[in-house]
Motif scaffolding. Structure first.
Motif, PDB file in Angstrom:
ATOM      1  N   ASP A 465      44.448  -1.709  37.367  1.00 20.38           N
ATOM      2  CA  ASP A 465      44.638  -3.138  37.613  1.00 20.38           C
ATOM      3  C   ASP A 465      43.353  -3.720  38.203  1.00 20.38           C
ATOM      4  O   ASP A 465      42.680  -3.063  39.004  1.00 20.38           O
ATOM      5  CB  ASP A 465      45.780  -3.381  38.598  1.00 20.38           C
ATOM      6  N   VAL A 466      43.043  -4.943  37.794  1.00 22.52           N
ATOM      7  CA  VAL A 466      41.851  -5.615  38.307  1.00 22.52           C
ATOM      8  C   VAL A 466      42.292  -6.912  38.989  1.00 22.52           C
ATOM      9  O   VAL A 466      42.936  -7.758  38.371  1.00 22.52           O
ATOM     10  CB  VAL A 466      40.849  -5.935  37.180  1.00 22.52           C
ATOM     11  N   THR A 467      41.963  -7.060  40.267  1.00 16.48           N
ATOM     12  CA  THR A 467      42.295  -8.277  41.001  1.00 16.48           C
ATOM     13  C   THR A 467      41.271  -9.360  40.676  1.00 16.48           C
ATOM     14  O   THR A 467      40.077  -9.190  40.890  1.00 16.48           O
ATOM     15  CB  THR A 467      42.316  -8.033  42.513  1.00 16.48           C
ATOM     16  N   ILE A 468      41.751 -10.469  40.130  1.00 15.09           N
ATOM     17  CA  ILE A 468      40.880 -11.587  39.773  1.00 15.09           C
ATOM     18  C   ILE A 468      40.672 -12.510  40.972  1.00 15.09           C
ATOM     19  O   ILE A 468      39.572 -12.958  41.258  1.00 15.09           O
ATOM     20  CB  ILE A 468      41.463 -12.383  38.595  1.00 15.09           C
ATOM     21  N   SER A 469      41.772 -12.784  41.672  1.00 14.72           N
ATOM     22  CA  SER A 469      41.675 -13.666  42.833  1.00 14.72           C
ATOM     23  C   SER A 469      42.701 -13.238  43.864  1.00 14.72           C
ATOM     24  O   SER A 469      43.835 -12.897  43.531  1.00 14.72           O
ATOM     25  CB  SER A 469      41.925 -15.125  42.419  1.00 14.72           C
ATOM     26  N   ASP A 470      42.300 -13.236  45.120  1.00 11.57           N
ATOM     27  CA  ASP A 470      43.208 -12.939  46.228  1.00 11.57           C
ATOM     28  C   ASP A 470      42.785 -13.825  47.388  1.00 11.57           C
ATOM     29  O   ASP A 470      41.853 -13.512  48.122  1.00 11.57           O
ATOM     30  CB  ASP A 470      43.129 -11.461  46.604  1.00 11.57           C
ATOM     31  N   GLN A 471      43.462 -14.941  47.507  1.00  8.67           N
ATOM     32  CA  GLN A 471      43.023 -15.972  48.440  1.00  8.67           C
ATOM     33  C   GLN A 471      44.152 -16.374  49.371  1.00  8.67           C
ATOM     34  O   GLN A 471      45.294 -16.535  48.953  1.00  8.67           O
ATOM     35  CB  GLN A 471      42.524 -17.196  47.679  1.00  8.67           C
ATOM     36  N   VAL A 472      43.825 -16.540  50.636  1.00  9.83           N
ATOM     37  CA  VAL A 472      44.773 -16.982  51.648  1.00  9.83           C
ATOM     38  C   VAL A 472      44.237 -18.274  52.268  1.00  9.83           C
ATOM     39  O   VAL A 472      43.075 -18.337  52.674  1.00  9.83           O
ATOM     40  CB  VAL A 472      44.977 -15.924  52.745  1.00  9.83           C
ATOM     41  N   SER A 473      45.097 -19.274  52.327  1.00 11.23           N
ATOM     42  CA  SER A 473      44.705 -20.548  52.925  1.00 11.23           C
ATOM     43  C   SER A 473      45.701 -20.907  54.018  1.00 11.23           C
ATOM     44  O   SER A 473      46.917 -20.883  53.800  1.00 11.23           O
ATOM     45  CB  SER A 473      44.679 -21.647  51.856  1.00 11.23           C
TER      46      SER A 473
END
Length: 802
Positions: A465-473
């Motif tokens: 698996d490849v993580t493209i985006s992992d963002q926390v706001s």
């Protein structure tokens, strides 16, 4: 926190001091010779309130000898206000006149408190039950085309993604709320408006122009507040509809809703559910395309187009809203919702996604829960609302062409919204009433987007698996505003301070933290009892984070397109002005409403997408800040005329310009430039007419006009059998989507009615001139009406049908 509690205690003590035991005052509400059931009775701007019963009568408990302002309101009738002194003499009688244009709705979106729409300091448009019933509307988005300055468009021919433009600005510039809460997170915004069934919607309120002072980021173009139905009376409704394009591509819909009220009126619940299934539709099955070799040349025999232009979808929604009145001062509410949305476009829809030539598919699950506590002081001059909402989204997807195995993805998103809002009626000050609102809010939003593993035949191994985006706001906000309201002049001043903390878990060097301060000023002046002007100024911002359109991986030229943020991406900022004049007057027996509104919005440091390629050849959109401002300005016009209660006509029209100060590139760095904001017509509008032929028969005519605009086309597909090889801007034709419906209603039992409807949408089959064919076609090359000519039949059964 102790200081806040002490302040609240003092306010309670002051307002409670000196109160006396109440007496009961009876009243009844009529219109002509008929009693009006379930009308709203509001005391002193909502300090107290009740409803008339099913016979049109009500009872109030008031303090003897004290003066009160009583307002009676009901959808379809003009509100009436009386000032009384509470005593035991006689019974109050209110006789309502019919509001033929329904201009007296109670709204909350303008100033974050309930008030009559005519009294709000900002212009608010409402999509209500009458408009939803005038056509075969199934979801909330379909009614938004009938508001000036508002337009819903399809942005992807494969997956059916849509967006709402307010005053010409793209979807991400509009803040969409559910019951005043920002739960439309960065993942569901693309499809969200099509996932809200009409059966759960009470009304949709639209405020054009900047509103970040009230609701935070993204409210640059405006705010759309979708208010869901609440239990007020014991009621039920079930319905179904069947629509067809050609007898093969059909759209089925079935729904139910019910309100239940306990005998002591302390416990109530609203329950709803809906199911919709739509078949895919191909607009150009006779067109042909060819396979393309490595040099980009067509070869082989012609292949007939089998790609969908209208996405197949299956959507389930159900939920419940429960209220518990603990006493006269405390109320709890619990709101639960679940939606499952499956959609697929492309070709060979009966095969696995990676076995088709071109496929875009999603399987989305959305669950949300909200809990609120409302506290009122004994005289209702203080209202404290504490709220907590959470939502989780799970989206499986496939975006790919040429039977590629690596198009599968998994995106998850979680949102938490918590806050507290204090509303104070401060009474008279400098000759006017003062209403103060203050609050604090916390918003947590996390998005994780993965490209799932697949078996690589060339390397004979399973990839990871490849993580493209992992963002926390995380957003921390405080806001305050005060509305001063005199007989003629109203002034609203407010401000909101947001602190946004963004963490990129993939690339920590891209972490950002920034404050954003946004003021707001609105003024309303009554030129006469029938005429008023409104003026407004506001600023807005968008934080540099992943948004819904970034996570819509559309297929372009046979490749999945993903978005990457520039590490130096800064927040967008906006400034907007508006000036409006409106007239609401009854001339003879004709009720007339006219509105003219001018608007101007400038966006600085705006986000700009450019095509680029990653090292592995993946096509990406690189989001960066542009040095060129965007300016949108123009005029909105509205006219509503009702010569009698049997006939009314309403029209809306917008004339605007949408452009960049400097020519803007679209596509890659070698593509063309344009000063136009693409896919934005300079003229568009709508019209609706309703004619009550008799007490049982009603006819409705609805129309949406879309003027010419410029739409981009990325090469790779075939148009009319010819391979397109150059990026071009297409000046589109104009469209007029006209619909007609006739309805019949009659009693089924003593307390239940049945309504039958028959109609057609897009009578003249207005569609774009050319569609693209081929595996490498540009899926975003869609414009004009979303559906072709469609015939439909619907049926409704309920105890409150009108």
């Amino acid at each position: 926190m102790r200081f806040y509690q002490l302040l609240l205690f003092l306010l309670i003590s002051l307002t409670a001091f000196g109160e006396k035991s109440p007496i009961k005052i009876k009243g009844h509400i009529t219109s002509g010779k008929e009693h009006i059931a379930f009308a709203s009775v509001s005391i002193n701007e909502g300090q107290l309130g009740t409803h008339s019963d099913d016979t049109g009568h009500f009872v109030l408990e008031l303090e003897k000898g004290k003066e009160y302002k009583i307002e009676i309101s009901m959808v379809g009738y003009q509100s009436i206000v009386k000032h009384i002194t509470a005593d035991k003499s006689g019974e109050l009688h209110f006789n309502l006149k019919k509001d033929l244009l329904e201009l007296n709705e109670v709204i909350v979106s303008s100033s974050r408190r309930a008030q009559n729409r005519k009294e709000t300091p900002a212009v608010v448009n409402v999509v209500g039950k009458e408009l939803f019933a005038s056509s075969n509307f199934k979801v909330a988005s379909e009614g938004l085309n009938f508001i000036s300055g508002s337009r819903v468009e399809n942005t992807c021919g494969n997956c059916g993604a849509t967006q709402l433009r307010l005053n010409g600005l793209e979807g991400p510039y509009t803040q969409i709320l559910i019951d005043s809460r920002p739960l439309f997170n960065g993942l569901i915004g693309v499809y969200g408006l099509e996932q809200i069934p009409v059966s759960m919607v009470e009304q949709v309120e639209v405020v054009r122009g900047g509103g970040s002072v009230l609701y935070g980021a993204n409210a640059i173009g405006g705010t759309v507040n979708i208010l869901t139905k609440s239990p007020e009376f014991n009621a039920f409704e079930v319905g179904s509809s069947f629509s067809t394009i050609d007898g093969k591509s059909n759209d089925y819909n079935v729904y139910f809703n019910s309100s239940l009220i306990s005998n002591n009126e302390k416990t109530s619940a609203y329950i709803y559910g809906s199911f919709r299934q739509r078949d895919a539709w191909n607009a150009n099955p006779e067109d042909v395309y060819y396979l393309i070799d490595e040099d980009g040349n067509p070869y082989g025999n012609p292949i007939k187009d089998d790609f969908s232009e209208l996405t197949a979808l299956s959507t389930y929604s159900f939920g419940s809203k429960i209220y518990q009145k603990l006493n006269e001062q405390h109320k709890l509410s619990l709101d639960l919702k679940y939606t499952k949305d499956e959609r697929r476009g492309g070709n060979k829809l009966d095969l696995e996604p990676h076995e088709a030539d071109l496929t875009e598919t999603i399987d989305m699950h959305i669950g949300s829960a909200s809990l609120e506590h409302d506290w009122f002081s004994t005289n209702k001059k203080i209202h404290l609302n504490n709220y907590f909402s959470t939502q989780y989204v799970h989206r499986d997807s496939y975006y790919g062409a040429h039977q590629t195995p690596d198009g599968y993805g998994l995106t998850t998103g979680s949102t938490i919204v918590g806050g507290s809002q204090l509303n104070l009626d401060l009474g008279e000050f400098f000759g006017g009433e003062n209403f103060f609102v203050a609050g604090m809010e916390y918003i947590h939003d996390q998005i994780n987007d993965k490209k799932l593993s697949y078996f690589d035949e060339e390397e004979n191994r399973q990839t990871d698996d490849v993580t493209i985006s992992d963002q926390v706001s995380n957003t921390y906000a405080v806001f305050a505003q005060n509305e001063w309201k005199a007989d003629r002049l109203s002034v609203l001043l407010g401000a909101r301070l947001d602190y946004v903390d963004i963490k990129d878990l993939q690339n920590p060097e891209n972490n950002k933290s920034l404050p954003a301060f946004n003021p707001r000023v609105n003024m309303k002046y009554k030129l006469s009892e029938d005429m008023q002007i409104r003026a407004g100024f506001a600023t807005g911002f968008r934080a540099p984070q992943m948004f819904s359109e970034d996570l819509h991986i559309e297929v372009s030229s046979g490749q999945g397109v993903r978005t990457i943020l520039d590490p130096n991406l800064e927040a967008e900022n906006s400034i907007s002005f508006n000036l409006a004049w409106d007239l609401d007057k009854t001339i003879g027996g004709t009720q007339v409403y006219l509105l003219t509104e001018g608007f101007h919005t400038r966006i600085k440091n705006r986000f700009d997408n450019q095509f680029d390629y990653m090292e592995d050849g993946t096509l990406i959109l690189f989001k960066r800040n542009s040095t060129s401002d965007a300016v949108v300005e123009g005029f909105n016009f509205e006219a509503k005329v009702a010569p009698s209660e049997f006939f009314n006509v309403q029209g809306a029209y917008t004339i605007q310009s949408s452009s960049y100060e400097e020519e803007n590139q679209w596509g890659d760095e070698d593509s063309s430039t344009s000063k136009f904001i693409l896919r934005t017509p300079n003229q568009y509008g709508s019209i609706t007419t309703n004619y009550n032929i008799s007490n049982q028969w009603t006819a409705s005519l609805t129309g949406v006009y879309t003027g010419k605009m410029y739409a981009p086309y990325i090469p790779g597909g075939f148009i009319d059998g010819e391979l397109t090889t150059e990026e071009t801007l297409i000046e589109t034709e104009s469209f007029f989507d006209l619909g007609f419906k006739v309805s019949y209603i009659t009693k089924l039992t003593k307390d239940t009615k049945i309504q039958l409807g028959l109609g057609v949408n897009n009578i003249f089959n207005q569609m774009q001139e050319s569609f693209v064919s081929g595996i490498d076609k540009d899926a975003a090359f869609v414009y004009g009406p979303i559906t072709p000519r469609m015939f439909y039949f619907d049926i409704k059964i309920g105890n409150l049908l009108q």
